[in-house]
Design a protein around this motif. Sequence first.
Motif, PDB file in Angstrom:
ATOM      1  N   LEU A   1      60.372  65.739  47.029  1.00  0.00           N
ATOM      2  CA  LEU A   1      61.260  65.289  48.099  1.00  0.00           C
ATOM      3  C   LEU A   1      62.623  64.891  47.538  1.00  0.00           C
ATOM      4  CD1 LEU A   1      61.624  64.571  51.096  1.00  0.00           C
ATOM      5  CD2 LEU A   1      60.757  62.291  50.561  1.00  0.00           C
ATOM      6  N   LEU A   2      62.628  64.232  46.396  1.00  0.00           N
ATOM      7  CA  LEU A   2      63.892  63.856  45.761  1.00  0.00           C
ATOM      8  C   LEU A   2      64.673  65.103  45.339  1.00  0.00           C
ATOM      9  CD1 LEU A   2      65.792  61.727  44.582  1.00  0.00           C
ATOM     10  CD2 LEU A   2      64.384  61.724  42.513  1.00  0.00           C
ATOM     11  N   GLU A   3      63.970  66.084  44.810  1.00  0.00           N
ATOM     12  CA  GLU A   3      64.637  67.324  44.417  1.00  0.00           C
ATOM     13  C   GLU A   3      65.192  68.061  45.623  1.00  0.00           C
ATOM     14  OE1 GLU A   3      63.585  71.459  41.973  1.00  0.00           O
ATOM     15  OE2 GLU A   3      62.094  69.858  42.171  1.00  0.00           O
ATOM     16  N   SER A   4      64.428  68.081  46.719  1.00  0.00           N
ATOM     17  CA  SER A   4      64.904  68.737  47.947  1.00  0.00           C
ATOM     18  C   SER A   4      66.136  68.040  48.512  1.00  0.00           C
ATOM     19  CB  SER A   4      63.779  68.755  48.985  1.00  0.00           C
ATOM     20  OG  SER A   4      64.235  69.283  50.215  1.00  0.00           O
ATOM     21  N   ALA A   5      66.138  66.702  48.487  1.00  0.00           N
ATOM     22  CA  ALA A   5      67.294  65.955  48.989  1.00  0.00           C
ATOM     23  C   ALA A   5      68.524  66.216  48.131  1.00  0.00           C
ATOM     24  CB  ALA A   5      66.975  64.463  49.024  1.00  0.00           C
ATOM     25  N   ALA A   6      68.324  66.322  46.825  1.00  0.00           N
ATOM     26  CA  ALA A   6      69.452  66.613  45.935  1.00  0.00           C
ATOM     27  C   ALA A   6      70.022  68.002  46.208  1.00  0.00           C
ATOM     28  CB  ALA A   6      69.003  66.498  44.478  1.00  0.00           C
TER      29      ALA A   6
ATOM     30  N   THR B   1      66.852  60.732  54.529  1.00  0.00           N
ATOM     31  CA  THR B   1      65.687  61.072  53.705  1.00  0.00           C
ATOM     32  C   THR B   1      65.472  60.035  52.607  1.00  0.00           C
ATOM     33  OG1 THR B   1      66.028  63.434  54.118  1.00  0.00           O
ATOM     34  CG2 THR B   1      64.675  62.835  52.212  1.00  0.00           C
ATOM     35  N   CYS B   2      66.556  59.634  51.954  1.00  0.00           N
ATOM     36  CA  CYS B   2      66.442  58.629  50.898  1.00  0.00           C
ATOM     37  C   CYS B   2      65.976  57.284  51.458  1.00  0.00           C
ATOM     38  CB  CYS B   2      67.794  58.463  50.205  1.00  0.00           C
ATOM     39  SG  CYS B   2      68.343  59.915  49.268  1.00  0.00           S
TER      40      CYS B   2
ATOM     41  N   GLY C   1      66.373  57.122  41.561  1.00  0.00           N
ATOM     42  CA  GLY C   1      66.988  58.384  41.957  1.00  0.00           C
ATOM     43  C   GLY C   1      67.354  58.417  43.429  1.00  0.00           C
ATOM     44  N   PHE C   2      66.455  57.933  44.284  1.00  0.00           N
ATOM     45  CA  PHE C   2      66.749  57.893  45.722  1.00  0.00           C
ATOM     46  C   PHE C   2      67.907  56.939  46.022  1.00  0.00           C
ATOM     47  CE2 PHE C   2      62.360  59.593  46.529  1.00  0.00           C
ATOM     48  CZ  PHE C   2      62.761  60.692  47.279  1.00  0.00           C
TER      49      PHE C   2
END
Length: 301
Positions: A33-38, A53-54, A77-78
């Motif tokens: 999810l963190l990778e997708s948000a980035a 999302t974060c 990260g978020f």
Amino acid sequence: MNVSSNSNIASASPHSRAISTSQCLTMNSMPSLLESAAEKFILNKDFENVFETCDRALQTLTNGEHEDERSEDIKTGFCILGMQALAELNEWRRALPWVLQQYDYQEKIPAKIIQMCILLYSKVGEAVVMMEVTNIWLHCVENNRASGFATVMELYLLHILIPLGHLEEARELIQGRVGSNTLTEEQRRTALDIVEEKELECNPAQNPSSDSTTCLLTIKPQGAILHKLGAIIKHLCKKLLGPFSCTFHLHKVLVLAVFLYMFFIRMDPALPSSFMWISKLHQLIKQMWTAWFGPYYHAMK
């Protein structure tokens, strides 16, 4: 029995399905999810969706019971990604309060997030917002072992204390417990030199060369160009006046004429900064006229 259980799942509310999805994300899918948000942040530039999302992911992590090192890295990260999204949305004022909501104590905020906050608020000219938070964080003994502690201290000095003129506090930080435990002797000496230079700038009376330095620093770009042009004209006149008494160098006079033409074209006579240079140019022309034609004029008289 299976039919009834399936019907119960089908009749479950969207809220309960959202909770189960959040639990699934907590256990399995947070890194993805963190990778997708980035990716959305970089490629799609959908900053509002990225921040939402974060925010949801952080709420899920906060409600979770596990707090291992991996979950802390994901939480950091978020937070950083959410702050960047707020900055892109021009809602940077919400960044620090939003980060403080994610941690029970200011001292527990990771060093990377403190660094990002300092850079963000100093970039928008509101570094004073981070002054109290960073000071509390630096004086927490547990944070001395943090990997980014020295970087936080450096940013605190260069982006908050020194620019805001809190020089005495900066000196105490460098020479006190925090600076002694973090900086080497050479680093402390360099930091104190920077503080002293800033102090001389704030107190021109203590700096004997402050007048000339201030004059050089306050010259506008156009004034600097005119200053250079004036120096070139003086140099050119000296070159012309020396050999001219013996021989009339026509090509040098043409060069001077072209140069004067460029000088007048690039300079706006209406500007107050141009008056001084026009006056100097007039004096130079009078000197050239006297040197060239003065003897003939006196002989005719």
